[in-house]
Design a protein around this motif. Sequence first.
Motif, mmCIF file in Angstrom:
data_model
loop_
_atom_site.group_PDB
_atom_site.id
_atom_site.type_symbol
_atom_site.label_atom_id
_atom_site.label_comp_id
_atom_site.label_asym_id
_atom_site.label_seq_id
_atom_site.Cartn_x
_atom_site.Cartn_y
_atom_site.Cartn_z
ATOM 1 N N ALA A 141 2.107 -21.059 -12.682
ATOM 2 C CA ALA A 141 1.811 -20.834 -14.109
ATOM 3 C C ALA A 141 0.879 -21.910 -14.650
ATOM 4 C CB ALA A 141 3.111 -20.796 -14.911
ATOM 5 N N PHE A 142 1.003 -23.143 -14.130
ATOM 6 C CA PHE A 142 0.144 -24.252 -14.583
ATOM 7 C C PHE A 142 -1.172 -24.305 -13.816
ATOM 8 C CE2 PHE A 142 3.870 -25.839 -16.767
ATOM 9 C CZ PHE A 142 3.350 -26.530 -17.850
ATOM 10 N N VAL A 194 6.984 -26.367 -19.745
ATOM 11 C CA VAL A 194 7.268 -25.031 -20.291
ATOM 12 C C VAL A 194 6.286 -24.032 -19.668
ATOM 13 C CG1 VAL A 194 7.356 -23.643 -22.406
ATOM 14 C CG2 VAL A 194 8.067 -26.054 -22.460
ATOM 15 N N TRP A 195 6.803 -22.940 -19.151
ATOM 16 C CA TRP A 195 5.898 -22.011 -18.452
ATOM 17 C C TRP A 195 6.405 -20.571 -18.518
ATOM 18 C CZ3 TRP A 195 7.663 -19.006 -14.339
ATOM 19 C CH2 TRP A 195 8.929 -19.348 -13.845
ATOM 20 N N THR A 196 5.463 -19.646 -18.413
ATOM 21 C CA THR A 196 5.757 -18.216 -18.220
ATOM 22 C C THR A 196 4.745 -17.686 -17.202
ATOM 23 O OG1 THR A 196 6.607 -17.943 -20.470
ATOM 24 C CG2 THR A 196 5.850 -15.950 -19.371
ATOM 25 N N ARG A 201 3.347 -13.031 -20.079
ATOM 26 C CA ARG A 201 3.116 -13.825 -21.299
ATOM 27 C C ARG A 201 3.074 -12.954 -22.555
ATOM 28 N NH1 ARG A 201 -0.954 -18.276 -18.500
ATOM 29 N NH2 ARG A 201 0.735 -19.112 -17.217
ATOM 30 N N ARG A 203 5.370 -12.213 -24.745
ATOM 31 C CA ARG A 203 6.518 -11.327 -24.980
ATOM 32 C C ARG A 203 7.686 -12.126 -25.557
ATOM 33 N NH1 ARG A 203 6.638 -7.777 -19.391
ATOM 34 N NH2 ARG A 203 4.395 -7.410 -19.338
ATOM 35 N N GLY A 204 7.431 -13.377 -25.911
ATOM 36 C CA GLY A 204 8.506 -14.196 -26.488
ATOM 37 C C GLY A 204 9.395 -14.874 -25.455
ATOM 38 N N LEU A 205 9.001 -14.845 -24.158
ATOM 39 C CA LEU A 205 9.884 -15.432 -23.138
ATOM 40 C C LEU A 205 9.974 -16.955 -23.277
ATOM 41 C CD1 LEU A 205 9.067 -13.410 -19.875
ATOM 42 C CD2 LEU A 205 10.912 -13.084 -21.524
ATOM 43 N N ALA A 206 8.827 -17.624 -23.444
ATOM 44 C CA ALA A 206 8.861 -19.096 -23.565
ATOM 45 C C ALA A 206 9.634 -19.502 -24.819
ATOM 46 C CB ALA A 206 7.442 -19.657 -23.589
ATOM 47 N N LEU A 207 9.410 -18.785 -25.901
ATOM 48 C CA LEU A 207 10.145 -19.086 -27.134
ATOM 49 C C LEU A 207 11.657 -18.998 -26.881
ATOM 50 C CD1 LEU A 207 9.606 -19.586 -30.272
ATOM 51 C CD2 LEU A 207 10.341 -17.221 -30.525
ATOM 52 N N SER A 228 4.381 -33.244 -25.347
ATOM 53 C CA SER A 228 2.925 -33.268 -25.500
ATOM 54 C C SER A 228 2.448 -31.842 -25.272
ATOM 55 C CB SER A 228 2.257 -34.263 -24.544
ATOM 56 O OG SER A 228 2.556 -33.947 -23.227
ATOM 57 N N ALA A 230 -0.040 -28.589 -24.878
ATOM 58 C CA ALA A 230 -1.329 -27.987 -24.542
ATOM 59 C C ALA A 230 -1.832 -27.274 -25.802
ATOM 60 C CB ALA A 230 -1.147 -26.991 -23.400
ATOM 61 N N HIS A 235 1.248 -23.733 -31.325
ATOM 62 C CA HIS A 235 1.841 -22.823 -32.303
ATOM 63 C C HIS A 235 3.261 -22.421 -31.897
ATOM 64 C CE1 HIS A 235 2.184 -18.862 -34.540
ATOM 65 N NE2 HIS A 235 2.102 -19.784 -35.469
ATOM 66 N N LEU A 236 3.448 -22.189 -30.610
ATOM 67 C CA LEU A 236 4.786 -21.892 -30.086
ATOM 68 C C LEU A 236 5.760 -23.008 -30.487
ATOM 69 C CD1 LEU A 236 6.805 -20.541 -27.989
ATOM 70 C CD2 LEU A 236 5.675 -21.938 -26.252
ATOM 71 N N TYR A 237 5.328 -24.259 -30.318
ATOM 72 C CA TYR A 237 6.220 -25.387 -30.614
ATOM 73 C C TYR A 237 6.447 -25.539 -32.118
ATOM 74 C CZ TYR A 237 5.363 -26.393 -25.716
ATOM 75 O OH TYR A 237 5.282 -26.285 -24.352
HETATM 76 C C1 LIG Z 1 2.219 -21.568 -23.153
HETATM 77 C C2 LIG Z 1 3.090 -20.533 -22.440
HETATM 78 C C3 LIG Z 1 4.326 -21.237 -21.864
HETATM 79 C C4 LIG Z 1 3.546 -19.479 -23.461
HETATM 80 O O1 LIG Z 1 4.465 -18.599 -22.822
HETATM 81 P P1 LIG Z 1 4.802 -17.162 -23.464
HETATM 82 O O2 LIG Z 1 6.012 -16.647 -22.800
HETATM 83 O O3 LIG Z 1 3.585 -16.314 -23.457
HETATM 84 O O4 LIG Z 1 5.133 -17.600 -24.964
HETATM 85 P P2 LIG Z 1 5.672 -16.647 -26.118
HETATM 86 O O5 LIG Z 1 5.492 -15.206 -25.749
HETATM 87 O O6 LIG Z 1 7.043 -17.093 -26.483
HETATM 88 O O7 LIG Z 1 4.690 -17.035 -27.285
HETATM 89 C C5 LIG Z 1 3.290 -17.009 -27.044
HETATM 90 C C6 LIG Z 1 2.604 -16.146 -28.084
HETATM 91 O O8 LIG Z 1 2.908 -14.772 -27.885
HETATM 92 C C7 LIG Z 1 3.229 -14.187 -29.121
HETATM 93 N N1 LIG Z 1 4.156 -13.085 -28.868
HETATM 94 C C8 LIG Z 1 5.484 -13.182 -28.600
HETATM 95 N N2 LIG Z 1 6.004 -11.959 -28.434
HETATM 96 C C9 LIG Z 1 4.978 -11.099 -28.583
HETATM 97 C C10 LIG Z 1 4.869 -9.677 -28.511
HETATM 98 N N3 LIG Z 1 5.931 -8.916 -28.243
HETATM 99 N N4 LIG Z 1 3.641 -9.143 -28.664
HETATM 100 C C11 LIG Z 1 2.563 -9.904 -28.924
HETATM 101 N N5 LIG Z 1 2.601 -11.246 -29.003
HETATM 102 C C12 LIG Z 1 3.796 -11.815 -28.838
HETATM 103 C C13 LIG Z 1 3.880 -15.288 -29.894
HETATM 104 O O9 LIG Z 1 3.824 -15.033 -31.278
HETATM 105 C C14 LIG Z 1 3.038 -16.449 -29.495
HETATM 106 O O10 LIG Z 1 1.877 -16.491 -30.303
HETATM 107 P P3 LIG Z 1 1.175 -17.882 -30.651
HETATM 108 O O11 LIG Z 1 0.492 -18.347 -29.382
HETATM 109 O O12 LIG Z 1 0.269 -17.576 -31.754
HETATM 110 O O13 LIG Z 1 2.313 -18.791 -31.021
HETATM 111 C C15 LIG Z 1 2.318 -19.791 -21.309
HETATM 112 O O14 LIG Z 1 1.098 -19.318 -21.853
HETATM 113 C C16 LIG Z 1 2.026 -20.657 -20.086
HETATM 114 O O15 LIG Z 1 2.831 -20.692 -19.141
HETATM 115 N N6 LIG Z 1 0.856 -21.365 -20.067
HETATM 116 C C17 LIG Z 1 0.480 -22.214 -18.927
HETATM 117 C C18 LIG Z 1 1.340 -23.450 -18.864
HETATM 118 C C19 LIG Z 1 1.265 -24.254 -20.148
HETATM 119 O O16 LIG Z 1 0.192 -24.562 -20.658
HETATM 120 N N7 LIG Z 1 2.456 -24.611 -20.676
HETATM 121 C C20 LIG Z 1 2.564 -25.354 -21.929
HETATM 122 C C21 LIG Z 1 2.481 -26.814 -21.666
HETATM 123 S S1 LIG Z 1 2.614 -27.754 -23.165
#
Ligand SMILES: CC(C)(COP(=O)(O)OP(=O)(O)OC[C@H]1O[C@@H](n2cnc3c(N)ncnc32)[C@H](O)[C@@H]1OP(=O)(O)O)[C@@H](O)C(=O)NCCC(=O)NCCS
Length: 262
Positions: A141-142, A194-196, A201, A203-207, A228, A230, A235-237
Amino acid sequence: MSRHPELARAERALVLQARHGRRAVAAGALLACFAPDGSDDFLHIAVPGAADPDDWAPSVRRLLELGPGRVPRLEFMEELHPDLPAALEARGFRTSARAAAMVTTAGDLGRLPDAPVGPPPLHLAEAPRHLGRFLDAQAQAFGMAPGSGRLFFDRLRAGLADGSVLAAARLEGDTPVSGATLLVTSEGAELAGVWTSPERRRRGLALGVCRHLLASALDHGVDFVWLSAAPDAAHLYRRLGFRRVGTQVNVEPPAGGGTAAP
Ligand SMILES: CC(C)(COP(=O)(O)OP(=O)(O)OC[C@H]1O[C@@H](n2cnc3c(N)ncnc32)[C@H](O)[C@@H]1OP(=O)(O)O)[C@@H](O)C(=O)NCCC(=O)NCCS
């Protein structure tokens, strides 16, 4: 009294984490922390270890005197040490990352967003057999090299066993598709890694995973969490109650100064 009390607390937690399970070697006001022999260089880290000196140059020189191949990368909070980056760059170090340092405290942890519907994420301490797959999927994921996540296997397993790490994952069958870790110290905890999986991605999994981990942390008495962020994840945080309080920087040693524990 620091002008940045929450950032200072986050850095105290960072320093405790750096020292945990590592051998600390003082280099003036800096502290080089070496993971056990045989560890990958990435696991060695240097941090500020004492009050800021008037002049950082002697501390940077002492760090370089650890010798070629023995100088770890540095991690610190930029606003707390405004003169350190220039002193490092003057000796050939290179800033490789600057990220928003964000924090949340007990009041906000008590006001987390509602848990998503469905079963709660799994705590890895209760299912250590998923550890290897968790690290592999996290590394992917990273965008890290396949297998590189295994570098953290021993540290994560030991941390889960002694309670210094909490980790949670969302599974599909036996496959972890999202996860996060919380590195706990007496100064507070860091939400990290934190990763998905790319195909799961937005879908609210990381949240959901972070929410679950933060609620568990509150139950464990944690009243301060930092991270810290990315840029894409800030916005998630914020939705989880985190606020930006400063900047965390990573600084790499000069070419030829990469690490191997002395
Ligand atoms: C950052 C990361 C962990 C987010 O994971 P994710 O599971 O996609 O996160 P979420 O779905 O909970 O939230 C991401 C976005 O999706 C949106 N979302 C959630 N459910 C949704 C849905 N059903 N439909 C559309 N969008 C949705 C959220 O509102 C959020 O929007 P935002 O970016 O404006 O806040 C993922 O992109 C990742 O693994 N990135 C690479 C590793 C990384 O950078 N990690 C963070 C290090 S600090």
